[in-house]
Design a protein around this motif. Structure first.
Motif, PDB file in Angstrom:
ATOM      1  N   THR A  49       0.834  -1.204   0.000  1.00 50.63           N
ATOM      2  CA  THR A  49       0.000   0.000   0.000  1.00 50.63           C
ATOM      3  C   THR A  49       0.867   1.251   0.000  1.00 50.63           C
ATOM      4  O   THR A  49       0.593   2.216  -0.719  1.00 50.63           O
ATOM      5  CB  THR A  49      -0.940  -0.008   1.214  1.00 50.63           C
ATOM      6  N   GLN A  88      -8.687   0.433  -1.300  1.00 52.99           N
ATOM      7  CA  GLN A  88      -9.078  -0.637  -0.393  1.00 52.99           C
ATOM      8  C   GLN A  88     -10.362  -0.171   0.291  1.00 52.99           C
ATOM      9  O   GLN A  88     -10.394   0.895   0.877  1.00 52.99           O
ATOM     10  CB  GLN A  88      -7.966  -0.807   0.650  1.00 52.99           C
ATOM     11  N   ASP A 164      -5.781  -1.286  -5.028  1.00 53.21           N
ATOM     12  CA  ASP A 164      -5.292  -1.774  -3.745  1.00 53.21           C
ATOM     13  C   ASP A 164      -6.250  -2.815  -3.178  1.00 53.21           C
ATOM     14  O   ASP A 164      -7.299  -2.474  -2.652  1.00 53.21           O
ATOM     15  CB  ASP A 164      -5.138  -0.612  -2.765  1.00 53.21           C
ATOM     16  N   GLU A 165      -5.889  -4.066  -3.294  1.00 48.66           N
ATOM     17  CA  GLU A 165      -6.713  -5.183  -2.830  1.00 48.66           C
ATOM     18  C   GLU A 165      -8.192  -4.953  -3.132  1.00 48.66           C
ATOM     19  O   GLU A 165      -9.021  -4.974  -2.238  1.00 48.66           O
ATOM     20  CB  GLU A 165      -6.523  -5.398  -1.314  1.00 48.66           C
TER      21      GLU A 165
HETATM   22 MG   LIG Z   1      -2.377  -2.722   2.242  1.00 50.61          MG
END
Ligand SMILES: [Mg+2]
Ligand SMILES: Nc1ncnc2c1ncn2[C@@H]1O[C@H](COP(=O)(O)OP(=O)(O)O)[C@@H](O)[C@H]1O
Lengths: 333, 282
Positions: A49, A88, A164-165
């Motif tokens: 991240t 995220q 991000d994810e």
């Molecule tokens: Mg992360």
């Protein structure tokens, strides 16, 4: 939007990020090709991240430089970078409906209403959310929210999309579905994707290249096949798929469970190891057998149930065989 | 689902005894006041008619409303920036600020009011200093006028304005603001299109709270207004204790009550009140 983008290659040069005395990202260098689907894969806390936030411009780099098509962007603020980002947890605007969320990037650029409408419609088409255009994010399922976030990030045709994810909050079945959709979308629009995940299956199935990260540094870079077939060290071998580690003549080899043959009964002439079966777990498509060897090691073997009619039973004495090239020599550490 | 929704939530049982107590001890006297406003000294709408007849009475109501509006504007405006600063600085500074805020909550309104008198009175610290260094010849009239009342009331109200705003700002996911920047919005665009709408419920709650509390202010106008700024609460007390016109007092009290209820009703036309008071939207 539809025409291929001229720009979108990224050069990351010796980038580090230091929080106080803690080095969250250390000396990362990486060239990302235009249109590539690149995955940053690593355990939680490995700096994925943080690296992405530096690319997006939310964090300054402590050392090193980031360039877009050769021109440094280190001093460019986040709002001027024109990088798309799927956060995220999505970070959708809860008070705006899907349409306004997706059109936001163009709307803050003061584009004409007609142009915004057209682009939003195209995006709604792309992520197949036409019938939800007037809903608020709170009235959508997780998968739908994820698609809104994607459409919102793509609406202004960014050269690079950072994710991000993005599938972290979805259940397994949905993840596989959305992975497929993401791949299709990536192929259609040709934008550079930089994708963060800690899920190795996701990384293997989606990426052109995978960057394996550990403690803020790059451990290994390569195509999914390269990394799976030629892991550099124990960390990569065990993080990407499962692996047995065989010690032989002061060297360590990685041996994938599906590359081992198992024959019931001892004293086969090509046997490399032998032992007794201590556990059998049935997974449907395959069976995982654990063999306790004479040397006191536990070896995992994946057996294709369908093509191996002869049943293995607990307590059987077995021989283990594998081809020379199945065992990959690893670097120490 | 239907039957479940219709049955009584067990939560009500827990608060039932308290509810009965509050209703009898609270609604009872309020009813009594309403009753008085229509019956004392003689039955009819005589008390309310006075509003139309007496310029003085109308002026008091207008003064009160005006002061309350100005107080609310300044308290909420300043409160918004204080809350914003608190949410966006680091944890230690935030704790300091919260402590200071709470300390001012705990100090009695009398003490705070008289402190302003010491500070800004004719012979107060500020006027004294300015005179001594020769900046002014005559003391500036900070006190014993509307300005004094406003200073005192705004100062008192700021913590009340800050708290609902703080809650609503804290509940905003910082990634939402990041997302706005990432999509190319400038600072002011992000503020106007994302931050302000998301803090609107807090803003409304804070405005309502400050305005309603301001309506009933008594000590501050009495002390800092020096008898020159008459607000409804003080006037009611005079009617009760000095001139013994309970009907007029009751009428004014009822008027304020209806005013507040009307405001809440108007508000509910625009947004669900439960969101303003921290409930969920759904
Ligand atoms: Mg992360
Ligand atoms: N703002 C920050 N201040 C201090 N440490 C941080 C900050 N952000 C991240 N870290 C630390 O940096 C490391 C990497 O974090 P992160 O990039 O979020 O990892 P990942 O996304 O791979 O899980 C973690 O140990 C985290 O605690």
């Amino acid at each position: 939007m539809a025409e291929p983008l001229e720009i979108g290659s990224l050069q990351i040069r010796n980038v580090s990020k230091i929080f106080g005395t803690f080095k969250a990202v250390s000396d990362v260098s990486l060239n990302v090709q235009k249109g590539e689907f690149l995955t940053l894969l690593g355990p939680s806390g490995s700096g994925k991240t943080t690296l992405l936030m530096m690319l997006a411009g939310f964090l300054d780099v402590s050392e090193g430089d980031i360039a877009l098509d050769g021109a440094s962007i280190a001093g460019v603020p986040a709002e001027k970078r024109n990088f798309g980002m799927v956060f995220q947890g999505y970070a959708l605007f809860p008070h705006m409906n899907v349409r306004d969320n997706i059109g936001y990037a163009l709307s803050v650029r003061n584009r004409a209403v007609a142009e915004i409408e057209a682009c939003v419609d195209e995006m709604l088409d792309l992520v197949q959310l036409q019938q939800f255009a007037d809903r608020k994010p709170g009235q959508l399922s997780g998968g739908q929210q994820q698609r809104v976030a994607l459409a919102r990030a793509l609406c202004f045709a960014p050269p690079v999309l950072l994710l991000d994810e993005p599938l972290g909050a979805l259940d397994k079945k949905l993840r596989v579905e959305v992975q497929e959709q993401l791949k299709v979308i990536h192929r259609r629009i040709g934008t550079t994707f930089i994708y963060v995940t800690h899920d190795q299956e996701e990384a293997l199935s989606m990426s052109d290249r995978i960057v394996i990260m550990r403690d803020g540094a790059i451990e290994q870079v390569g195509t999914p096949k390269e990394l799976y077939e030629r892991p550099k060290n124990k960390f990569t071998a065990s993080f990407l798929g499962k692996s047995n580690f065989i010690h032989h003549n002061d060297k360590v080899y990685a041996l994938r469970p599906e590359k081992i043959d198992l024959i019931v009964g001892v004293d086969h002439q090509d046997a490399r190891m032998n032992g007794t079966v201590s556990s059998i777990t049935y997974f449907g498509s395959m069976q995982r057998v654990i063999v306790d060897t004479k040397e006191g090691q536990k070896i995992e073997i994946d057996i294709d149930v369908w093509r191996n009619a002869n049943e293995v039973k607990l307590g059987d004495a077995v021989d283990l065989l594998w081809a020379d090239e199945a065992a990959v020599e690893l670097q120490m550490g | 689902m239907q039957t479940f929704n219709r049955s009584i939530h067990p939560g009500w049982l827990i608060i039932a005894p308290l509810l009965v107590l509050v209703v009898t001890l609270y609604l009872g006297p309020i009813m009594n006041i309403l009753w008085l406003s229509f019956t004392d000294p003689e039955p009819g709408l005589g008390n309310y008619a006075k509003l139309g007849e007496s310029d003085a009475l109308l002026r008091i109501v207008w003064t009160t409303v005006r002061i309350c509006i100005v107080t609310t504007l300044f308290s909420v405006g300043l409160g918004y920036s204080i809350a914003y600063a608190m949410v966006h600085c680091d944890q230690r500074q935030k704790n300091y600020m919260l402590t200071l805020l709470l300390v001012s909550f705990w100090i009695s309104i009398l003490v705070r009011t008289f402190s302003w008198l010491m500070l800004l009175g004719r012979k107060g610290l500020v006027n004294g200093t300015l005179e001594n260094i020769g900046l002014i010849a005559e003391p500036i009239a900070f006190m014993r006028n509307e300005l004094g009342v406003l200073i005192g009331m705004i100062h008192y109200m700021i913590p009340y304005a800050v708290l609902p705003l703080l809650v609503s700002m804290q509940s905003i996911d910082t990634r939402i603001m990041d997302a706005s920047r990432n999509l190319g919005a400038s600072g002011s665009q992000s503020f106007l299109r994302i931050y302000l709408p998301l803090t609107l419920p807090g803003l409304v709650a804070s405005t309502l709270l400050v305005f309603i509390l301001s309506l009933g202010f008594y000590v501050t106008p009495a002390v800092l207004g020096g008898g020159k700024v008459l607000m409804v609460a003080e006037y009611i007390s005079v009617q009760l204790l000095v001139t013994l016109k309970w009907g007029t007092a009751a009428m004014l009290a009822a008027l304020m009550l209806f005013g507040v209820l009307a405001m809440l009703w108007l508000m509910s036309k625009f947004m669900k009140l439960s969101t303003v008071f921290g409930g969920t939207t759904r």
